[in-house]
Write a protein that holds these residues in place. Structure first.
Motif, PDB file in Angstrom:
ATOM      1  N   VAL A 144       0.875  -1.163   0.000  1.00 40.39           N
ATOM      2  CA  VAL A 144       0.000   0.000   0.000  1.00 40.39           C
ATOM      3  C   VAL A 144       0.908   1.206   0.000  1.00 40.39           C
ATOM      4  N   ASP A 145       0.866   1.981  -1.066  1.00 38.41           N
ATOM      5  CA  ASP A 145       1.924   2.962  -1.295  1.00 38.41           C
ATOM      6  C   ASP A 145       1.547   4.376  -0.889  1.00 38.41           C
ATOM      7  N   LEU A 172      -0.089   3.267   5.956  1.00 42.45           N
ATOM      8  CA  LEU A 172      -1.078   3.396   7.024  1.00 42.45           C
ATOM      9  C   LEU A 172      -1.962   4.621   6.811  1.00 42.45           C
ATOM     10  N   ASP A 173      -1.389   5.700   6.281  1.00 42.76           N
ATOM     11  CA  ASP A 173      -2.186   6.890   5.988  1.00 42.76           C
ATOM     12  C   ASP A 173      -3.220   6.627   4.900  1.00 42.76           C
ATOM     13  N   ASN A 174      -2.923   5.677   4.017  1.00 45.25           N
ATOM     14  CA  ASN A 174      -3.802   5.390   2.878  1.00 45.25           C
ATOM     15  C   ASN A 174      -4.746   4.223   3.122  1.00 45.25           C
ATOM     16  N   HIS A 209      -8.158   1.145   1.006  1.00 50.96           N
ATOM     17  CA  HIS A 209      -7.975  -0.293   0.790  1.00 50.96           C
ATOM     18  C   HIS A 209      -8.765  -1.129   1.794  1.00 50.96           C
ATOM     19  N   THR A 210      -9.900  -0.618   2.228  1.00 46.80           N
ATOM     20  CA  THR A 210     -10.690  -1.322   3.239  1.00 46.80           C
ATOM     21  C   THR A 210     -11.200  -2.675   2.754  1.00 46.80           C
ATOM     22  N   ASP A 211     -11.289  -2.846   1.439  1.00 47.17           N
ATOM     23  CA  ASP A 211     -11.758  -4.127   0.898  1.00 47.17           C
ATOM     24  C   ASP A 211     -10.815  -5.274   1.255  1.00 47.17           C
ATOM     25  N   LEU A 212      -9.547  -4.956   1.531  1.00 52.60           N
ATOM     26  CA  LEU A 212      -8.580  -5.992   1.893  1.00 52.60           C
ATOM     27  C   LEU A 212      -8.834  -6.549   3.294  1.00 52.60           C
ATOM     28  N   VAL A 216       1.877  -5.497   3.377  1.00 52.60           N
ATOM     29  CA  VAL A 216       2.881  -4.553   3.865  1.00 52.60           C
ATOM     30  C   VAL A 216       2.339  -3.139   3.708  1.00 52.60           C
ATOM     31  N   LEU A 217       2.267  -2.409   4.809  1.00 56.96           N
ATOM     32  CA  LEU A 217       1.942  -0.983   4.757  1.00 56.96           C
ATOM     33  C   LEU A 217       3.266  -0.251   4.614  1.00 56.96           C
TER      34      LEU A 217
END
Length: 230
Positions: free
Chosen positions: A1-2, A40-42, A46-49, A170-171
């Motif tokens: 998650v970038d 983590l800020d983003n 990506h809540t679907d994960l 990985v965040l």
């Protein structure tokens, strides 16, 4: 998650008259307001994960978002997500243990969740530790050098997740000494230890997320297992 970031630079020229007169060119970098967003800020993108999942979190005292909220609090506030287990690397989940000191498995006083030590009797999550976990999340700030144990806590956890059929996420966070320059000798496999498991240079020029993708793609996990990696 970038995440994304940017900066601007400028040039200023100033003439200083002192005796004979000297032309001095001053270069400066004018940084724009901070725009870097970590994984983590983003997380809201990506809540679907994580929806409907039991989440295990590998983290420490660096695992905060831009609003000063720790990753455990961020995930516990997410709808439909249940945090079931925490995992602590070297220095412990709260980052208060001495370097090299054995970390014991314990209960987190703030949440009542188990904190499984990954720097004690085992460096790799066991199937029992992952029994109540659907998704294993890693969010620890790295330093950009090969000898950091957090890298191998990540890879061994990724290996355990692959063996147990769990997704590994990985965040990502920026490499503080930049993700461009690569320096130093490559580790020879015969000398692999927990402060160097893979044939990478001393300064590897990647974020931990990029390194996780490389480890997975190169087949460096035990018996060539591949993680379900995001």
């Amino acid at each position: 998650v970038d995440g994304l970031g940017g900066r601007k630079s400028g040039v200023m020229k100033m003439r200083i008259s002192k005796g004979t007169g000297v032309l001095v060119t001053l270069w400066f970098v004018a940084a724009c307001p901070a725009a870097v967003r970590t994984g983590l800020d983003n997380i809201s993108r990506h809540t679907d994960l994580f929806a409907g999942k039991r989440v295990g979190i590998i983290a420490n005292h660096t695992s905060y978002n831009r609003d000063g909220k720790h990753i455990v609090d961020v995930f516990r506030a997410m709808s439909g997500v249940r945090v079931t287990a925490l995992f602590g690397p070297e220095h412990g989940f709260r980052g208060i243990e001495e370097a090299g000191a054995t970390v014991e498995t314990q209960t987190d006083a703030a949440t009542g969740l188990p904190i499984h030590s990954l720097y004690g009797k085992t460096n790799k999550p066991t199937p029992q530790m992952l029994a109540d976990v659907d998704v294993l999340v890693f969010d620890v700030q790295d330093v950009g050098a090969r000898f950091y144990t957090y890298l191998y806590t990540m890879s061994l956890a990724m290996e355990a997740a692959a063996e147990c059929g769990k997704r590994f996420i990985v965040l990502d966070r920026p490499n503080p000494i930049n993700g461009v320059q690569v320096e130093g000798p490559i580790l020879e496999p015969a000398f692999a230890t927990f402060v160097g498991l893979y044939p990478i240079p001393v300064r590897y020029g990647l974020t931990v997320g990029e390194l996780a993708k490389m480890i997975n793609a190169e087949g460096w996990l035990a018996k060539g297992v591949k993680a379900d990696l995001t």
